[in-house]
Design an enzyme around this catalytic site. Structure first.
Site, short mmCIF file in Angstrom:
data_model
loop_
_atom_site.label_atom_id
_atom_site.label_comp_id
_atom_site.label_asym_id
_atom_site.label_seq_id
_atom_site.Cartn_x
_atom_site.Cartn_y
_atom_site.Cartn_z
N ASP A 236 0.86 -1.18 0.00
CA ASP A 236 0.00 0.00 0.00
C ASP A 236 0.90 1.23 0.00
O ASP A 236 2.09 1.16 0.31
CB ASP A 236 -0.88 -0.04 1.25
CG ASP A 236 -1.71 1.21 1.41
OD1 ASP A 236 -2.43 1.57 0.47
OD2 ASP A 236 -1.62 1.83 2.48
N ASP B 1 -0.31 5.13 0.93
CA ASP B 1 -0.58 6.12 1.97
C ASP B 1 -0.63 5.45 3.34
O ASP B 1 -1.39 4.50 3.56
CB ASP B 1 -1.90 6.83 1.70
CG ASP B 1 -1.82 7.70 0.46
OD1 ASP B 1 -0.96 8.60 0.44
OD2 ASP B 1 -2.60 7.48 -0.49
#
Length: 223
Positions: free
Chosen positions: A17, A19
């Site tokens: 991922d 953020d």
């Protein structure tokens, strides 16, 4: 990590991922979503509890369940443009530069709810290299917590889901990784509440070793 959490495990590929996991963009996210919540008469603090990990239209559907989805998609386009233009305070998560350098020649992919433009802007602002393989908002038909993004990431790298390890910070992302049949490393304070397989405070707590057979051993420091 807890006393029962393994100090290491093996994998063939990593799915990352962006953020909250590689890039700390919380300042931008909070600014943009607070403005949006206020425009729609919502409590900004309550809204911020559900924004992380999902695509914007999916967050809007949770917060305004009776609103037509077309309006959510239209608002999401505006939100993406605002977030892409606002890079003030975007920095790497501690340990992310060394972590990405260690992965340079190893199988890994970015799997993010951001679109391509936003992912490029934030990775660039944080000074992190963009993985060659990336699954962005344009790549999927369903937002996390749907597992589609992680399954597409594994397929793009040529590995079975069980051979992949997900790095995530949010509830939606951790649920998506689990639904994809993958082990999940939770990164940062948000992740601890959602019982990932391993929890680390940041990426400085992860060390990667590669073997001649292509396997990766991940070593974890206690969070």
């Amino acid at each position: 990590m807890t006393a029962t959490t393994p100090a290491s495990f093996t994998a063939r590929a990593l799915l990352l991922d962006m953020d909250g996991t590689l890039v700390n963009s919380d300042a931008v996210v909070e600014r943009c979503w607070r403005r949006w919540a206020e425009r729609h008469g919502l409590d900004p603090d309550e809204a911020l509890k559900v924004v992380h990990g999902r695509q914007g239209y999916a967050t809007m559907a949770v917060l305004l369940p009776d609103r037509p989805m077309a309006e959510n998609h239209a608002d999401n386009r505006v939100m993406l443009a605002e977030e892409t233009a606002d890079l003030d305070g975007v920095v790497p998560v501690p340990g992310a530069p060394a972590f990405m350098a260690a992965l340079a020649d190893l199988p890994h992919a970015l799997v993010t709810s951001a679109d391509r433009a936003l992912s490029e802007a934030r990775m660039g602002a944080a000074g992190l290299p963009m993985p060659e393989t990336r699954i962005t908002a344009e790549s999927v038909g369903a937002s996390k917590p749907d597992p589609e993004g992680f399954l597409k990431g594994a397929a793009a790298l040529g590995f079975e889901p069980a051979d992949c390890v997900v790095f995530e910070d949010s509830e939606a992302g951790i649920r998506a990784g689990r639904a994809a049949g993958m082990r999940v490393v939770g990164v940062g304070p948000r992740a601890a509440a959602f019982a990932p397989d391993v929890h680390v405070a940041d990426l400085a707590g992860v060390r990667i070793e590669s073997a001649a057979d292509g396997s990766l051993t991940l070593h974890f420091a206690r969070a």
